[in-house]
Design an enzyme around this catalytic site. Structure first.
Site, PDB file in Angstrom:
ATOM      1  N   LYS A 187       0.724  -1.017  -0.043  1.00 58.71           N
ATOM      2  CA  LYS A 187      -0.226  -0.079   0.010  1.00 58.71           C
ATOM      3  C   LYS A 187       0.926   1.268  -0.012  1.00 58.71           C
ATOM      4  CE  LYS A 187      -2.800  -3.011  -0.267  1.00 58.71           C
ATOM      5  NZ  LYS A 187      -2.933  -3.783  -1.627  1.00 58.71           N
ATOM      6  N   ASP A 202      -7.287  -0.934  -5.156  1.00 62.29           N
ATOM      7  CA  ASP A 202      -7.686  -1.669  -4.047  1.00 62.29           C
ATOM      8  C   ASP A 202      -7.393  -1.539  -2.881  1.00 62.29           C
ATOM      9  OD1 ASP A 202      -9.587  -3.745  -3.170  1.00 62.29           O
ATOM     10  OD2 ASP A 202      -7.859  -5.402  -3.357  1.00 62.29           O
ATOM     11  N   ASN A 203      -8.044  -2.057  -1.959  1.00 67.37           N
ATOM     12  CA  ASN A 203      -7.684  -1.686  -0.452  1.00 67.37           C
ATOM     13  C   ASN A 203      -7.541  -0.176   0.050  1.00 67.37           C
ATOM     14  OD1 ASN A 203      -6.104  -4.425  -1.494  1.00 67.37           O
ATOM     15  ND2 ASN A 203      -7.615  -4.640   0.093  1.00 67.37           N
ATOM     16  N   GLU A 209     -11.879  -8.294   0.996  1.00 68.55           N
ATOM     17  CA  GLU A 209     -12.186  -9.563   0.550  1.00 68.55           C
ATOM     18  C   GLU A 209     -12.569 -10.514   1.628  1.00 68.55           C
ATOM     19  OE1 GLU A 209      -9.322  -7.494  -0.254  1.00 68.55           O
ATOM     20  OE2 GLU A 209      -7.575  -8.611   0.417  1.00 68.55           O
TER      21      GLU A 209
HETATM   22  N1  SAM Z   1      -4.121  -8.453  -7.171  1.00 69.21           N
HETATM   23  C1  SAM Z   1      -4.085  -9.843  -6.532  1.00 69.21           C
HETATM   24  C2  SAM Z   1      -5.469 -10.328  -6.489  1.00 69.21           C
HETATM   25  O1  SAM Z   1      -6.390  -9.614  -6.250  1.00 69.21           O
HETATM   26  O2  SAM Z   1      -5.873 -11.581  -6.661  1.00 69.21           O
HETATM   27  C3  SAM Z   1      -3.598  -9.510  -4.815  1.00 69.21           C
HETATM   28  C4  SAM Z   1      -2.432  -8.855  -4.894  1.00 69.21           C
HETATM   29  S1  SAM Z   1      -1.549  -8.970  -3.288  1.00 69.21           S
HETATM   30  C5  SAM Z   1      -2.618  -8.032  -2.393  1.00 69.21           C
HETATM   31  C6  SAM Z   1      -0.166  -7.918  -3.349  1.00 69.21           C
HETATM   32  C7  SAM Z   1       1.141  -8.668  -4.092  1.00 69.21           C
HETATM   33  O3  SAM Z   1       1.827  -7.466  -4.434  1.00 69.21           O
HETATM   34  C8  SAM Z   1       1.595  -9.340  -3.406  1.00 69.21           C
HETATM   35  O4  SAM Z   1       1.678 -10.949  -3.914  1.00 69.21           O
HETATM   36  C9  SAM Z   1       3.273  -9.047  -3.236  1.00 69.21           C
HETATM   37  O5  SAM Z   1       4.218  -9.934  -3.191  1.00 69.21           O
HETATM   38  C10 SAM Z   1       3.205  -7.979  -4.371  1.00 69.21           C
HETATM   39  N2  SAM Z   1       3.889  -6.853  -4.319  1.00 69.21           N
HETATM   40  C11 SAM Z   1       4.132  -5.904  -3.064  1.00 69.21           C
HETATM   41  N3  SAM Z   1       4.740  -4.897  -3.752  1.00 69.21           N
HETATM   42  C12 SAM Z   1       5.397  -5.061  -4.919  1.00 69.21           C
HETATM   43  C13 SAM Z   1       6.018  -4.228  -5.638  1.00 69.21           C
HETATM   44  N4  SAM Z   1       6.595  -3.049  -5.246  1.00 69.21           N
HETATM   45  N5  SAM Z   1       6.449  -4.739  -6.960  1.00 69.21           N
HETATM   46  C14 SAM Z   1       5.915  -6.029  -7.284  1.00 69.21           C
HETATM   47  N6  SAM Z   1       5.138  -6.943  -6.441  1.00 69.21           N
HETATM   48  C15 SAM Z   1       4.992  -6.292  -5.298  1.00 69.21           C
HETATM   49 MG    MG Z   2      -6.073  -6.002  -2.820  1.00 69.26          MG
END
Ligand code: SAM
Ligand code: MG
Length: 214
Positions: free
Chosen positions: A144, A169-170, A199
């Site tokens: 976030k 999102d979120n 979710e």
């Molecule tokens: N969009 C997905 C869904 O709704 O099915 C959920 C994504 S999950 C909330 C966030 C993901 O972002 C995690 O798997 C994390 O490893 C990845 N992530 C977080 N910061 C990131 C960054 N700066 N670059 C790439 N991936 C990142």
């Molecule tokens: Mg999310």
């Protein structure tokens, strides 16, 4: 162990979803997350809002920040017109590996490019590496505290055009206060909140849809 958690989710897909049927993949993941193990997918309730935005925008180029298991990626890709493509960024190799298998099960490999690495490093390379001019839709769903810096990076790299839609999102839970304050007050955006729930829970959360005005 991240890999073991997401591997159970993958097995639920392979057991309960029909190969080549994206909606059955989405449904299998939602059932698994409601009945067995919560996971950080956008989920069924906010997923309906995501679907309606994708259908309305009808994008040809989509960027997703944060792939995780590919749930939202599959949701988005299944609604794209024939020539359209989505690039999705994930910096955790275990998650990227699972996402590729979920995407393959849904039969959507042709529409989706899973790119491994941190968003801050990939965004400046998008034009030269993927031949992207600008994105029609960006779905922000990674950590976030990256929403705001990555939005500014997308602006600086010329990846947004007049009319590009950012969907975040979120924005309430866990929350993205600095990002919300930016898109709601900057004259470069017109922004709107869609109230929903985190979710698979009853806690308030929602999506923020922001039009880049150029
Ligand atoms: N969009 C997905 C869904 O709704 O099915 C959920 C994504 S999950 C909330 C966030 C993901 O972002 C995690 O798997 C994390 O490893 C990845 N992530 C977080 N910061 C990131 C960054 N700066 N670059 C790439 N991936 C990142
Ligand atoms: Mg999310």
């Amino acid at each position: 162990n991240y890999y073991r958690d997401v591997n159970r989710l993958l097995h639920a897909v392979q057991k309960n979803a029909t190969k080549g049927d994206p909606r059955s993949v989405v449904k299998a993941i939602d059932n698994f997350c409601r009945q067995k193990e919560w996971a950080m997918n956008v989920g069924d309730e906010k997923g309906c809002i995501l679907d309606s935005v994708v259908s309305e925008v009808n994008p040809v180029t989509v960027l997703e920040l944060g792939t995780y298991c590919g749930y939202s990626t599959v949701r988005i890709a299944s609604l794209l017109p024939p020539r359209a493509k989505i690039i999705t960024l994930e910096f955790n190799p275990d998650y990227a590996k699972i996402a590729r298998q979920v995407i393959a099960w849904a039969g959507l490999e042709d529409k989706i490019q899973v790119v491994e690495g941190p968003s801050g490093e990939w965004i400046p390379k998008m034009k030269e590496q993927f031949g992207v001019k600008t994105f029609d839709l960006v779905f922000l769903d990674h950590w976030k505290d990256r929403y705001l810096p990555d939005t500014k990076l997308l602006e600086d790299c010329g990846l947004l055009r007049k009319g590009t839609i950012l969907l975040a999102d979120n924005v309430i839970c866990p929350g993205t206060p600095d990002y919300l304050e930016y898109v709601r007050n900057s004259p470069r955006y017109k922004s709107q909140y869609f109230k929903s729930h985190l979710e698979y829970t009853k806690a308030e959360d929602g999506l923020e849809k922001s039009v880049f005005l150029g």
